[in-house]
Design a protein around this motif. Sequence first.
Motif, PDB file in Angstrom:
ATOM      1  N   ARG A  39      44.329 -72.956  70.052  1.00  7.35           N
ATOM      2  CA  ARG A  39      42.862 -72.956  69.959  1.00  7.35           C
ATOM      3  C   ARG A  39      42.383 -71.915  68.948  1.00  7.35           C
ATOM      4  O   ARG A  39      41.471 -72.173  68.164  1.00  7.35           O
ATOM      5  N   SER A  42      43.093 -73.284  65.417  1.00  4.17           N
ATOM      6  CA  SER A  42      42.123 -74.312  65.025  1.00  4.17           C
ATOM      7  C   SER A  42      40.795 -73.684  64.644  1.00  4.17           C
ATOM      8  O   SER A  42      40.176 -74.062  63.642  1.00  4.17           O
ATOM      9  N   SER A  43      40.355 -72.697  65.419  1.00  3.04           N
ATOM     10  CA  SER A  43      39.093 -72.024  65.121  1.00  3.04           C
ATOM     11  C   SER A  43      39.179 -71.252  63.806  1.00  3.04           C
ATOM     12  O   SER A  43      38.283 -71.330  62.963  1.00  3.04           O
ATOM     13  N   SER A  45      41.287 -71.745  61.319  1.00  3.90           N
ATOM     14  CA  SER A  45      41.452 -72.702  60.229  1.00  3.90           C
ATOM     15  C   SER A  45      40.114 -73.324  59.848  1.00  3.90           C
ATOM     16  O   SER A  45      39.792 -73.479  58.670  1.00  3.90           O
ATOM     17  N   ARG A  46      39.314 -73.661  60.854  1.00  8.23           N
ATOM     18  CA  ARG A  46      37.984 -74.235  60.613  1.00  8.23           C
ATOM     19  C   ARG A  46      37.112 -73.233  59.850  1.00  8.23           C
ATOM     20  O   ARG A  46      36.433 -73.587  58.893  1.00  8.23           O
ATOM     21  N   ARG A  60      45.885 -81.996  54.763  1.00 18.95           N
ATOM     22  CA  ARG A  60      46.214 -82.655  56.036  1.00 18.95           C
ATOM     23  C   ARG A  60      47.057 -83.907  55.790  1.00 18.95           C
ATOM     24  O   ARG A  60      48.020 -84.168  56.494  1.00 18.95           O
ATOM     25  N   LEU A  72      47.616 -79.477  64.855  1.00 18.34           N
ATOM     26  CA  LEU A  72      46.892 -79.099  66.063  1.00 18.34           C
ATOM     27  C   LEU A  72      45.439 -79.500  65.907  1.00 18.34           C
ATOM     28  O   LEU A  72      44.919 -79.535  64.796  1.00 18.34           O
ATOM     29  N   GLY A  73      44.765 -79.748  66.991  1.00 17.91           N
ATOM     30  CA  GLY A  73      43.340 -80.044  66.945  1.00 17.91           C
ATOM     31  C   GLY A  73      43.062 -81.500  66.643  1.00 17.91           C
ATOM     32  O   GLY A  73      43.959 -82.300  66.410  1.00 17.91           O
ATOM     33  N   ASP A  79      37.909 -79.169  59.940  1.00 22.54           N
ATOM     34  CA  ASP A  79      38.702 -78.348  60.842  1.00 22.54           C
ATOM     35  C   ASP A  79      39.751 -77.506  60.148  1.00 22.54           C
ATOM     36  O   ASP A  79      40.342 -76.633  60.753  1.00 22.54           O
ATOM     37  N   ALA A  82      45.744 -76.680  61.024  1.00 16.47           N
ATOM     38  CA  ALA A  82      46.442 -75.791  61.938  1.00 16.47           C
ATOM     39  C   ALA A  82      47.717 -76.503  62.360  1.00 16.47           C
ATOM     40  O   ALA A  82      47.678 -77.638  62.815  1.00 16.47           O
TER      41      ALA A  82
END
Length: 175
Positions: A39, A42-43, A45-46, A60, A72-73, A79, A82
């Motif tokens: 988590r 992901s945060s 990376s965003r 991606r 991930l995510g 995003d 990740a």
Amino acid sequence: VPPTSPSDGSGHAHAFDSYDRPVVLIGLSSSPENDELGRLASSLSRSLAGGRDKSVRAARDAVGRSVGAALLGPGDDDDGVALSAAGVDDEHGPYVVDPDLVAELVRGGTLGLGSGVLVLDFNGPAFRGAESSSAELEDALSDLARRLHGDEGLLVVYVNVEPSAMDGEARARKE
């Protein structure tokens, strides 16, 4: 050398002032279900992607074609990317991503600060039901961390997760 920031009057450059490579998060989530490291990745990376939809989409797509890289995510364009360095393949069981694959993605510019965060979770899903290969997974993730930091010069950040929710095996691994 001029100061690197208005608040830094030392006149010295800092090692990560011009850092443009992925960030590596290393630690143990309290459980695969809680997935604190995933988590956080992901945060982060965003946040780092910052509206670079086209480059993130290309990263991606390239990573998605790479064997062993587990995204991930949800995978929305905003995003970022990740990646989990360890996962479970239905056919072959637990695995750790090939360090050469990560190095190739970094050197080729596919993964960078704005397009990639890599997670080395020593209590992720790959460790569930893998008692016989747990030590091998630990060794492989440790080797990957050494190579990414030592050979590739990636920034590795240790994430300390409160161990009270971890099972006994994970707490022992943390020590």
